[in-house]
Design a protein around this motif. Structure first.
Motif, PDB file in Angstrom:
ATOM      1  N   TRP A  11       0.752  -1.175  -0.174  1.00 44.75           N
ATOM      2  CA  TRP A  11       0.011  -0.015  -0.085  1.00 44.75           C
ATOM      3  C   TRP A  11       0.997   1.286  -0.071  1.00 44.75           C
ATOM      4  O   TRP A  11       0.492   2.391  -0.615  1.00 44.75           O
ATOM      5  N   PRO A  36      -6.181   0.287   3.304  1.00 48.29           N
ATOM      6  CA  PRO A  36      -6.323  -0.817   2.619  1.00 48.29           C
ATOM      7  C   PRO A  36      -6.946  -1.726   3.470  1.00 48.29           C
ATOM      8  O   PRO A  36      -6.753  -1.887   4.802  1.00 48.29           O
ATOM      9  N   PHE A  44      -7.311  -3.264  -4.979  1.00 48.37           N
ATOM     10  CA  PHE A  44      -7.385  -3.071  -3.590  1.00 48.37           C
ATOM     11  C   PHE A  44      -9.009  -2.889  -3.398  1.00 48.37           C
ATOM     12  O   PHE A  44      -9.549  -2.049  -3.925  1.00 48.37           O
TER      13      PHE A  44
END
Length: 64
Positions: A11, A36, A44
């Motif tokens: 992320w 996330p 995602f």
């Protein structure tokens, strides 16, 4: 994502790349606030803290 790379590490790489693709105000106002939840392939699943943030991302940043 490598086997040893965590969701948070991946992320952070995504967010670094996104920062170069959007205006600073968009990054600070919208993207910086999402988190996330999970990663599936190239997607995602993220959590937005408010409906305003979610709608702003959908309206202004959907194509990135």
């Amino acid at each position: 994502m490598t086997h040893s790379e965590s969701l948070d590490e991946l992320w952070m790489r995504v967010m670094t790349a996104l920062k170069d693709q959007v205006l600073g105000s968009q990054y600070d106002g919208y993207l910086r606030q999402i988190r996330p939840l999970k990663h599936e392939g190239v997607r995602f699943h993220v959590a937005a803290p408010t409906a305003f943030i979610k709608e702003g991302i959908e309206r202004n940043l959907k194509g990135i």
